[in-house]
Structure formats: structure tokens, C-alpha cells
Enzyme design. Structure first.
Site, PDB file in Angstrom:
ATOM      1  N   ASP A   1      -4.114 -34.289   1.218  1.00 41.02           N
ATOM      2  CA  ASP A   1      -5.001 -34.870   0.212  1.00 41.02           C
ATOM      3  C   ASP A   1      -4.159 -35.616  -0.819  1.00 41.02           C
ATOM      4  OD1 ASP A   1      -7.264 -33.807   1.364  1.00 41.02           O
ATOM      5  OD2 ASP A   1      -7.296 -32.018   0.071  1.00 41.02           O
TER       6      ASP A   1
ATOM      7  N   GLU B   1      -2.650 -31.251   6.236  1.00 45.69           N
ATOM      8  CA  GLU B   1      -3.001 -30.184   5.294  1.00 45.69           C
ATOM      9  C   GLU B   1      -4.276 -29.452   5.685  1.00 45.69           C
ATOM     10  OE1 GLU B   1      -3.505 -31.404   1.196  1.00 45.69           O
ATOM     11  OE2 GLU B   1      -4.216 -29.430   0.596  1.00 45.69           O
TER      12      GLU B   1
ATOM     13  N   TYR C   1       0.825  -1.212   0.000  1.00 44.05           N
ATOM     14  CA  TYR C   1       0.000   0.000   0.000  1.00 44.05           C
ATOM     15  C   TYR C   1       0.852   1.251   0.000  1.00 44.05           C
ATOM     16  CZ  TYR C   1      -4.332  -2.560   0.395  1.00 44.05           C
ATOM     17  OH  TYR C   1      -5.394  -3.365   0.130  1.00 44.05           O
TER      18      TYR C   1
END
Ligand code: ATP
Ligand code: MG
Lengths: 366, 792
Positions: A250, A198, A99
Site C-alpha cells: 500500500d 503486502e 504462559y
């Protein structure tokens, strides 16, 4: 090295970068800056440290090209910003810096990605960590549950003892963004292994099923692609307390990359792999073989999945018989499965059957 | 077969067969062979006549056309003009009699040629509907207007007035209104009344045309020029290329006795001297009599004519549209497609085919919403009339097809045929006698001289397009670098020197390494009816560069007094040349001047060319084409090769930032007032005397006596002859005075030409330096600090 000193050194290195650009100009040369390229073709395995590190190939940023010229200009602005910040004894998040760059005239960034990447470039070029630049990520660290005691210095500078089983609620101990020695020390550690998970759903499942106590494990929630601090935390804990690490994700190509970043080092942060990677970490699953062996409910691979798998076949980090076979198997199966697919056989199946079996094979559970 | 031949035959025939029968047999050559075409032809005949009449009378045409659907396939066609009108007595002849016209015997550029057009339309209407036509007419002198209903007595080729009346024509001072009924079919295709009127509007920007279609839709083509075409003069035939038959007939009908007088009086551009030359070449005695010329001798004379150099016919008999008006016309009609670029139109010098002068004009419109995938649309015009039929059989089409358009950025399979791409090509042929393939005046006959001229025009115009496209592409590519050196690099220099606490380094060497080109920017601003042009040359190469810059702008609109830097040469045709003194590395040079008397949209950008430097190192201008300076001067190809010279000699010198000569130049600024009379520009008086003519080529030649060796001079003499206007004779006496003036020019040549007052305020890389100064202590830094405060 003392903190102050680290920051000073960092500024010095950064100014060297600026000086190089200046010298080019002063000598009438087109200014350039060489940045080691962070791609999968430029990582090499470091035998001694057992991690994948950046190779020698560099990309040259030259003011001859518009993009290059912009990058050099941004580099200078970022250096100026970091220097001023350190002088003022402050720090900022990467997002804040993005920013602030709004005020950098032509040097402002188009997206935060770009400013994050440039900060990483500066790490690579100066061989300093971005923490030395007093830049920190806004991401909060991951959660830990298990019988480990952490001595963390709080904001008042007082060291607090926290047992990650007894002193925390269900969400566990939260890893801070700085896990270096001046902030975090490890006390007693009574676990047989660390299991990095995970997804939050599976983390909570193991907590609810009391897996940490039953199996003498420390549970770490990776929250997807793990933050630097999470990886650093795992590495330090594993090495200092000599506990093995397993990763449970996964069964899809993206998850394998999560494992790789924990075990081998991520390509993006290959310049600091020796700080972040835990070379001894092992993969529990879900593997493509699990899909068959446990007859797990599965989804079809998408085109992107297939692409990612194929790209992993040429990724030097996955060049071992286990991964090559599993990836090829998955390409044949054209299927992927989630951790929570194990619930097909009931909520306790993962802790009663799957993990004991898999960890048993690895010799981690008797 | 020429149309004159046919017309003669027609004239003979109409005694033997009835006109109706003749018409029936020949309606295809008259343009009435289908109901669709009939409507178009009727409108065309009426509008062509109206435009001819207005122009002849010096009236700005207001034309109103209306087609209304009647019962079955019957249509009412109305054409009304504000022309001079036709006196009552003539009306029946004009509209009720074939082969009655005022232009038949005149060698002059006009739309009408044969005296068939409008009566053929009347006849067609009568034959298909059995109805009479109504003609209203009023001349300025008539107190009241007259209205007549008439039909054609097809046996006698005479009109039959059914009814006539006087009436008061509301607010109308003069003009003609025709109302005809005819069988037809109304379409809006490429070959339709609308398309014809659209084309007419393009080439007649001085006309205002309204058109109401059968469904009531109204189209208005506004007048965009208040200037009538220059009036044309009738001329005699030009001897070049005249056909033997016609020549023999002219001999037969002349009242002159001697061939020498015959040649001098009955032909264009033949003086007694030329006549003598012709006779000598034909091996005939200069006293030979007309009656002694048989076919063989006639042929010998024609042979001789082809060998003798005869001046081109006077331009005065032709009235080209001119580049500015072509552009106005194209814009007026095609602007809906928002084209990116109107290539500056080309008006070629007049030439001659078979004794007839003609002149070719070409315009190309490119880009915008013009369809990219389609064939390029070729708009054909002859004497300001659009040609819509027989595209394939037309010399204009053949000229387009015979060119390789691929190198001008259009697609063309095998480099033949009509190209594809987002372009419209317009070609106008003006002639005292356009060689049409038939009486219906639909296509120009395939004549080598015409095809050649059209192609020359097409090439020149296409090259302008190409130049524009090239410039755009190259500038776009190089724009990046320009941004780097203009904006980013100075910021890098400033920021890095701030960080390391050392002085801001000089950027010249880096800038020239990155760019290594001469960058030429041209900007045009329109203020107070003037186009203010600024040409800026940045030398972004590592060494000083010398070059010649050429600009081309529309003819006759340069304000001589507006130049910030006096041109080395300038022509009223709009061609300007500057031989520039050395521009030092990283310096820039501004040249400004004005165009006056143009509307804003008549001009968008200069065409810029360079010589004396490798054009590949120049962005914003192209290499000077070999034939650029058609009116005299040959392009100069590098006096010294500055590339080589500067590379060897000037590197060190140029890179020294302080230049001692600077002072010198400041104290001796070139005074414009002084410089002017010596300049090699057209003196104002001469311009006034001959507004349209280019009499300069000869003088130009003398201006460079040192360069010009004899053989070169001769080479140049050729094109001049062809292009030299009649007025040249008058110009001759002046010629002697000019060399003297030229001599005065010489010494000036060595004085520096760069206008230092404009060029030098910024010494080393001008724009960067300014930026560096102005960006010290600038907001971003403060910004950083305040943000940091916020973070505490
Ligand atoms: N609207 C008009 N106003 C004034 N005079 C006209 C008008 N229309 C025709 N005329 C006159 O009538 C003559 C005959 O016209 P017409 O169209 O038949 O022949 P043209 O125009 O001479 O030749 P072409 O057959 O090539 O059209 C013209 O030459 C002109 O003098
Ligand atoms: Mg006519």
C-alpha cells in the site's frame, strides 16, 4: 554447525549471562546487564553486508531500579527455562513460554510482548538466534506461488520436492518457521524476479490474473509485517538463485516500513539483519507519486500517519533522495492509497498496465 | 474597648433608655441584625447556655434543637437540654431580663459571659412577632416541672409572666426547654444553625446533639466521649498585662489596707515575696497603703509587674479539649469527607494576656475528599463555641493568614492569606475571658500574645502534617528500592547461583549500595483495647549506625511496662526518646510498646524523629525539630557524628559477618525489671499524684550534669517558668531526691541498649536470608518441568 552443537553453544552463552550476574553479586556489586539498544538512533549501515545493523549504544539494566531488577530476574528464569528445554530435547513457541512464565513467581511477564522482547534481547546479547534457543514464533509463514522447486525436509526427516506452481493449490506453498539449510533447500528456479506483496487481496488478484506465469514471477505474500522466516526465505532465494526482489505494498507509512524490513532490516531485528535483509530489494509502489500519476482514489492521512511519516524522515534507513522526496510529497498531499485502489480502472489494470509500466521502468520486464 | 467596658456602659444606660430601644439600637452587636443571623444566634444562645449548665452540674449533655417554619417568615425555635434546670423563681429573670446572669463577675472559662444572651433572643422574638416565649424547667428537686409563658416589659427590663403551670414532664428528671417565635430566614450556608451545631459537636465531643431542620431533616451528632471537660475553677485576675483603669478600680474597691496584701490576695500567682519584688521594682515602700496609690504610682506598679517574673496562672481555671478529644470530635463530624490524615492536635501550655490566662489548641485535617481547589476552611472556636461571623476581623484568621503555609504543603499566593488546599484548620482558644471584638462574641480581638500563640500552635500542627506527608512521599519513592532488596535481589541471587552451581552470595554489600538509608517502619495494631506499636529500624547503609530515635504519641497513654527496649527518656506528654546503640550494617532492630486506654481511631501512627544522624539518610522519620522537646530538654545534636566516625573506623569491622560480642549480649540480657527503676522515666506514683502536670523539666535538666553548662541552664529556665504549673511548689521536696537516682542511671548508660533478644536472631541481612532459605526447591521449578512434560 550441527543442530545439537548450535543449541549447546547457545546454552553456554546464556549461562555466561547468568554467570555475569552472579559474579556481580559475589563481588558485592549491583548486578547489571548491558543490552544493545534497539532504536532507530542505534542502527548503522554496514557497507560490506549492505544492511542496517545495531550500533554500539547499549542500555544498562541495573538491579538498582525496580524495572531493571525485574528484568534481570526474568532473564535468569528464561535462561533456566531454555536450558531445561534444550536438555529435555524439546522446543516451545514464544506464546507457550509466556504462559509458562506464569509460574515464575515475581519473574512472570505482564504481557507476551515483554517475553518476546526479552527473547530478542537474549539473541542480541548472546549473538544467537532464538531458533538456537528452541524458541519459535507461532505465526505461520507466508505463501509462495511461482515456478520454484523447494526441497523441504518433512517431520519424518524425508526431503520432499515441492514445486511452488505445480504441486500446490491456490493458496501456494507455505513457508515453514525454520527455513535454514537443514530444513529447506532450493532446487530449480525458473523465474525472472520475486514480487513480495503486502496484502492477501492483491496476492490473490495476481494469482487469478496469472501474473506469475505471464511475467515469470515468484509471488510471495508478506501478510503485513513479514515474519522472520518469510524474510529469510526471500533473502536466501534471492541470493542463492540470483533473482531480483521487488516489494509491492500500500502507499502509506506503515507499508514503507514493511519494505524497509525486507530490504534494510527491521530495527527490532537489527542484530540479525545480515540473515534477514535483502539489500537489493526494490520498491514498486504504491508511491505517493503514483497517487498523482495514476489518479488513484485516496484516503486522508491520519495524525498517526503524519507522525509516522515524519519519524521516517529522521530514520537513517529512509535517508535517500527517493524516499525523502516521496515522503515529503505525501506530507504535502496529505493522502494515502491502497494497492487495491488500482481496481478503479478494472481488475486487470494492475497486471496489464500498472505493474508492467512500473517494472518496465526498473528494467525487470521487457 | 473591652467587652467589660461596654457591659458596664450598658448597665448604666439601661436606666436611662428603655431596654427595647437599646436593643433596637444594638441588635447588631447582639447578633440579631439579620433574619438569617437571628435564627443562628437564638440557637447558639440556647445551646451555649445548655452546655454551660450541663458542664457545671457534671451532666453529659443531651441537647435537642428544632427549628420549625410557621406562617410567613415566622419560625419556632426549640432548644431542650438535660441540664440541672432552673428553679421556678429564677426563670423569669434568666429569660426576661437583660444583663442577668451568673457568670458576669466570675473569672472563669465558660461560654456565657455577659448575662445578655438568652434574654436577647427572647426579646428579639417578642419584638418581631409579638409572641411570648415558653420556658419549661425542672430541677432534680422539683416534684413537677414548671412551664411559663413570658414576655419582657421593655420599659422596666423585667419579665412579665403571662401564664404559669406545673406539669408532669414525661421521663425527664431535670432540664430546660425553650420555645421562642421569631422572624427569620433559614439557610444552610457556612453561617447557619446547622454549621454552628456541627462546629459545636467538634469541640464538645462529650455532648449528644440532635437537630431537626424546618424541612424535617434530622441530624444526629453522637456523643463520642463520656468524659466531661475538667471542671474549671474561678480565679482572680493575673497581674501580667492588667490595664491601669481596672487596676485602679480594684484598688478602690478593695478592703485591704496595704498594697502588699492587696497584691497578694486579689491577684493570681502573687506571693508576698513576689509582691515585695514588685514594690521594690516600683521603688515603693513595702508598707505603702492602698489609699496612697495615685495614678502615677499605679502606673509604676504596673511597670514593675511587667519586669518581675510571675508564674503563669494555674491551669485549673482552663479546660482545654485535649488532643485526643479534638481528634475524636473532628473525626465525628468530618469523617464524611474521608480525610487521609488527622494531624495530631496541639494543645499549647496556658499563657496570659492582660492578666487573663488563655490556652490555644489547634487541629488540622488533610486530604481525602476535602476540596483541593478551595480555600482551606478555618474553623474558629472560643471556649468551645464555634465562631461563624466576622472571619476577617478575627485574630485566629489573622494568625492563619500571617503564616507561610507553602512550606507545609498548601498553596498560598505570595505566602500570605488563607491558604488553598484539601485541609480544614481548627483553632480553639480557651480563656477565662476571651477578648471578643463585640458583645455578639463573633471574633477574637487582635491581641499580639494570642496571635503569637495561635501561630505557634498552627506551626507545630502543620509540621506534624508535613512530617506525615513527607514520610509518605519519601517512603513511596523508596518503597521500590525496598522491594528490590527485600524480594527481587534475593531471588536473583538464588536463581543465578542455581544456574552457575555456586553458593548463594552474601547480599549485604549490594543491599546497602542500593538502599544506603536507615529505613524505619512503624506499624500499629489495635488489639484488646491496646495500640501495639512496632518500630523497626533497618540499617541499609554500608556501615554501623548510632542514632537517637524519638517518638511522639498522645499524652498519658503509654504503657510503661510494655517496652521491648527501655527508652532513654520518656514523658507523660507522650514524648519518648531512645539513644540507640550501634545497629550494624544490614541488621534491623525492633522496638515494641503499647498504648492503652485509647479507642482504635484515636491513634494512627507515631510521629518519628531522629537525631545524631543525617536525616536525609533516614526514611520514615524526620530530623528532630529544634523546639520539639518543649518541656525541658534541648534536642541533642549528635554526640559524635556517627557518619564520620563509622566511615573511618567501623567499615571493616561491621562487614565481618560473625560478631564476637553477640555471645556476650546473649548471656547478659537487659532485664527489664532491673532496668526499670533506674530508668529516667516518670515514676508511676508521681503520675498518680498529678495526673495532668509536667513537673519533670527541672529534673531533666539535672539528669545531664556533664552537658549542662551554666548559661544553657539559664536559657532553659525561662520557658519553664511560664509553663510551670502551680503544683510545682508541691513537687519541690522531691527534687532533692531525684539527682541521687539520676546517678544510678549513669552506669547503665554504657550498657548496650539494643534489645538483642529482639534484634539479633537474623545476623546478616535478615529478611533476605530467610527468603533465600525458604525458596530453595520451590514450586516454580517444578512448574517449569511439568509444563515441559505437557509439551511433549
Ligand atoms: N439551660 C439552662 N439551664 C440552666 N441555667 C441556665 C440555662 N440557661 C441560662 N441559664 C442561667 O441563666 C443565666 C443567664 O443566661 P444568659 O445567656 O442570659 O447569660 P450568660 O450565659 O451568663 O452570658 P452571655 O450573655 O454571654 O450568654 C446563665 O448565666 C445561667 O446561670
Ligand atoms: Mg448565655
Amino acid at each position: 554447525m550441527k543442530n545439537e552443537q548450535r543449541h549447546k553453544e547457545a546454552v553456554k552463552s546464556l549461562l555466561k549471562v547468568a554467570d555475569e550476574i552472579y559474579t556481580h553479586l559475589d563481588k558485592g556489586h549491583i548486578p547489571t546487564m548491558g543490552v544493545p539498544s534497539r532504536t532507530k538512533t542505534n542502527i548503522t549501515f554496514n557497507q560490506r553486508q549492505m544492511v542496517w545493523k545495531l550500533g554500539k549504544s547499549k542500555t544498562l539494566r541495573s538491579a538498582k531500579k525496580l524495572d531493571g531488577a525485574y528484568m534481570l530476574l526474568r532473564t535468569l528464569y528464561m535462561i533456566e527455562f531454555i536450558e531445561a528445554m534444550i536438555k529435555a530435547n524439546k522446543s516451545s513457541t514464544l506464546r507457550e513460554m509466556y504462559y509458562i512464565s506464569e509460574g515464575w513467581d515475581k519473574a512472570k511477564f505482564g504481557a507476551q510482548d515483554e517475553s518476546n522482547k526479552l527473547a530478542e534481547d537474549l539473541e542480541v546479547v548472546t549473538a544467537h538466534m532464538r531458533e538456537d534457543f528452541k524458541l519459535r514464533p507461532e505465526e505461520d509463514g507466508a505463501r509462495v506461488i511461482g515456478n520454484i522447486t523447494v526441497n523441504e525436509k518433512n517431520r519424518k526427516g524425508v526431503e520432499k520436492k515441492i514445486n511452488c506452481r505445480d504441486d500446490v493449490g491456490d493458496s501456494g506453498y507455505s513457508i515453514p518457521y525454520n527455513v535454514e539449510l537443514d530444513k529447506v533447500k532450493f532446487g530449480d528456479c525458473d523465474v525472472d524476479f520475486i514480487i513480495a506483496i503486502e496484502t492477501g487481496g492483491m496476492f490473490d488478484r495476481l494469482v487469478e490474473n496469472g501474473f506469475d506465469e505471464d511475467s515469470r514471477a515468484a509471488l510471495v505474500h508478506l501478510k503485513g509485517q513479514p515474519a522472520r522466516s518469510t524474510r529469510r526465505f526471500i533473502k536466501r532465494l534471492s541470493e542463492e538463485k540470483d533473482v531480483p526482489v521487488v516489494v509491492f505494498t500500500d502507499g502509506d507509512p506503515w507499508s514503507y516500513r514493511i519494505f524497509a524490513s525486507v530490504a534494510f532490516g527491521a530495527i527490532k531485528t537489527a542484530h540479525i539483519s545480515e540473515y534477514l535483509a535483502t539489500p537489493t530489494a526494490q520498491y514498486v509502489g504504491i508511491t505517493p507519486s503514483d497517487i498523482i500519476n495514476y489518479d488513484l482514489p485516496s484516503d486522508k492521512l491520519t495524525d498517526k500517519d503524519v507522525q509516522a511519516l515524519k519519524s521516517e524522515l529522521t530514520d537513517p534507513r529512509f535517508k535517500d533522495p527517493f524516499w525523502t522526496n516521496e515522503i515529503k510529497l505525501q506530507l504535502d498531499l496529505k493522502k494515502k492509497a491502497e494497492q487495491q485502489a488500482l481496481a478503479k480502472y478494472g481488475l486487470d489494470y494492475v497486471t496489464d498496465k500498472y505493474l508492467p509500466e512500473k517494472l518496465g521502468e526498473m528494467g525487470l520486464l521487457k | 474597648m473591652t467587652s467589660l467596658g461596654i457591659a458596664e456602659e450598658l448597665a448604666k444606660k439601661h436606666k436611662e433608655i428603655s431596654v427595647a430601644e437599646f436593643f433596637e439600637r444594638n441588635k447588631h452587636i447582639l447578633g440579631f441584625d439579620s433574619p438569617t443571623k437571628a435564627l443562628l444566634t437564638a440557637v447558639k444562645e440556647g445551646v451555649d447556655n445548655a452546655l454551660d449548665a450541663c458542664e457545671e452540674a457534671g451532666i453529659l449533655p443531651d441537647i435537642h434543637v428544632e427549628i420549625r417554619k410557621g406562617k410567613r417568615n415566622e419560625f419556632k425555635v426549640v432548644i431542650e437540654d438535660n441540664g440541672p434546670g432552673i428553679i421556678k423563681k429564677q426563670v423569669p429573670h434568666v429569660f426576661g431580663r437583660l444583663l442577668y446572669g451568673s457568670r458576669f463577675h466570675a473569672i472563669r472559662q465558660s461560654r456565657g459571659q455577659q448575662g445578655i444572651g438568652i434574654s436577647a433572643a427572647v426579646m428579639y422574638g417578642q419584638l418581631t412577632t409579638g409572641r411570648a416565649s415558653t420556658i419549661k424547667s425542672k430541677t432534680a428537686r422539683m416534684d413537677t416541672a414548671v412551664t411559663m409563658q413570658l414576655m419582657i416589659d421593655t420599659k422596666k427590663n423585667r419579665s412579665e409572666v403571662l401564664k404559669e403551670d406545673f406539669f408532669v414532664w414525661d421521663g425527664k428528671e431535670h432540664g430546660v426547654r425553650i420555645e421562642m417565635f421569631m422572624e427569620g430566614r433559614y439557610v444552610r450556608s457556612k453561617q447557619s444553625p446547622l454549621e454552628y451545631l456541627r462546629g459545636t459537636a467538634i469541640v464538645n465531643p462529650h455532648a449528644s446533639i440532635t437537630f431537626i431542620e424546618p424541612d424535617g431533616l434530622k441530624h444526629v451528632f453522637e456523643r463520642v466521649s463520656e468524659k466531661l471537660p475538667d471542671p474549671t475553677e474561678e480565679i482572680k485576675p493575673h497581674p501580667t498585662g492588667i490595664e491601669l483603669g481596672i487596676f485602679m478600680r480594684m484598688l478602690k474597691s478593695t478592703d485591704k489596707l496595704k498594697v502588699r496584701t492587696f497584691l497578694q490576695t486579689e491577684f493570681e500567682s502573687v506571693s508576698y515575696r513576689v509582691a515585695d519584688e514588685i514594690l521594690a521594682k516600683a521603688k515603693l515602700d513595702r508598707t505603702i497603703r492602698v489609699k496612697d496609690i495615685d495614678l502615677d504610682r499605679g502606673r509604676a506598679i504596673l511597670d514593675a509587674i511587667s519586669k518581675v517574673r510571675i508564674q503563669a496562672p494555674s491551669k485549673e481555671c482552663l479546660s482545654p479539649i485535649g488532643d485526643i478529644l479534638i481528634r475524636k470530635g473532628l473525626r465525628n463530624v468530618l469523617d464524611g469527607a474521608k480525610p487521609d490524615f488527622y494531624s495530631p492536635p496541639i494543645t499549647r501550655e496556658p499563657r496570659v494576656y492582660k492578666g487573663n490566662p488563655f490556652q490555644v489548641e489547634v487541629g488540622i485535617v488533610y486530604g481525602g475528599q476535602l476540596p483541593r481547589e478551595h480555600q482551606v476552611q478555618v474553623l474558629r472556636f472560643a471556649n468551645r463555641v464555634p465562631l461563624l461571623y466576622q472571619q476577617g476581623g478575627c485574630a485566629i484568621t489573622q494568625a492563619v493568614e500571617g503564616m507561610d503555609w507553602r512550606r507545609y504543603g498548601l498553596d498560598q499566593k505570595g505566602g500570605r492569606g488563607i491558604p488553598h488546599g484539601p485541609a480544614v484548620i481548627m483553632v480553639h482558644i480557651a480563656s477565662t475571658k476571651v477578648p471578643f471584638t463585640s458583645e455578639s462574641k463573633e471574633a477574637v480581638a487582635n491581641i499580639a500574645e494570642i496571635i503569637e500563640e495561635v501561630q505557634k500552635g498552627l506551626r507545630a500542627c502543620a509540621r506534624r502534617l508535613q512530617t506525615h506527608l513527607n514520610k509518605k512521599v519519601r517512603k513511596k519513592k523508596a518503597r521500590e528500592k525496598f522491594d528490590i532488596v527485600q524480594q527481587i535481589l534475593p531471588m536473583i541471587a538464588e536463581k543465578s547461583s542455581e544456574l552457575v552451581g555456586k553458593p548463594v552470595p552474601a547480599l549485604g554489600p549490594v543491599i546497602t549500595q542500593i538502599m544506603n538509608v536507615i529505613w524505619i517502619d512503624d506499624t500499629v495494631e489495635y488489639q484488646k483495647k491496646r495500640h501495639k506499636i512496632t518500630l523497626t529500624l533497618y540499617n541499609y547503609t554500608p556501615t554501623g549506625k548510632k542514632l537517637s530515635l524519638y517518638a511522639e504519641v498522645p499524652a498519658n497513654c503509654i504503657d510503661d511496662k510494655s517496652f521491648s527496649l527501655a527508652p532513654t527518656r520518656m514523658r507523660s506528654s507522650g514524648k519518648i526518646r531512645w539513644d540507640l546503640g550501634r545497629i550494624k550494617t544490614t541488621e534491623k532492630l525492633d522496638i515494641t510498646f503499647d498504648l492503652k486506654g485509647l479507642d482504635k481511631r484515636d491513634f494512627d501512627e507515631c510521629e518519628l524523629y531522629v537525631s545524631g544522624i543525617t536525616a536525609a539518610n533516614v526514611i520514615g522519620a524526620e530530623a528532630l525539630p529544634g523546639d520539639w522537646d518543649i518541656d525541658g530538654e534541648e534536642p541533642e545534636l549528635a554526640e559524635i557524628d556517627p557518619e564520620v566516625a563509622s566511615a573511618v573506623a567501623s567499615t571493616e569491622l561491621d562487614d565481618i559477618p560473625v560478631e564476637p560480642e553477640e555471645k556476650d549480649e546473649d548471656t547478659h540480657p537487659i532485664e527489664k525489671e532491673k532496668a526499670r527503676p533506674d530508668m529516667d522515666v516518670i515514676p508511676m506514683e508521681e503520675k498518680r499524684v498529678k495526673p495532668d502536670k509536667n513537673t519533670l523539666p527541672k529534673e531533666e535538666k539535672k539528669a545531664k550534669p556533664d552537658k549542662d553548662t551554666a548559661p544553657k541552664g539559664e536559657k532553659k529556665a525561662k520557658p519553664e517558668r511560664d509553663t510551670l504549673p502551680m503544683g510545682d511548689k508541691k513537687a519541690r521536696p522531691e527534687r532533692d531526691t531525684i539527682p541521687k537516682e539520676e546517678k544510678k542511671v549513669r552506669p547503665d548508660k554504657d550498657t548496650p541498649r539494643i534489645d538483642k533478644r529482639k534484634a539479633s536472631p537474623d545476623k546478616s541481612p535478615p529478611p533476605p536470608k530467610k527468603q533465600i532459605k525458604s525458596t530453595r526447591d520451590k514450586p516454580p521449578k517444578k512448574h517449569v518441568q511439568s509444563k515441559l512434560e505437557g509439551l511433549m
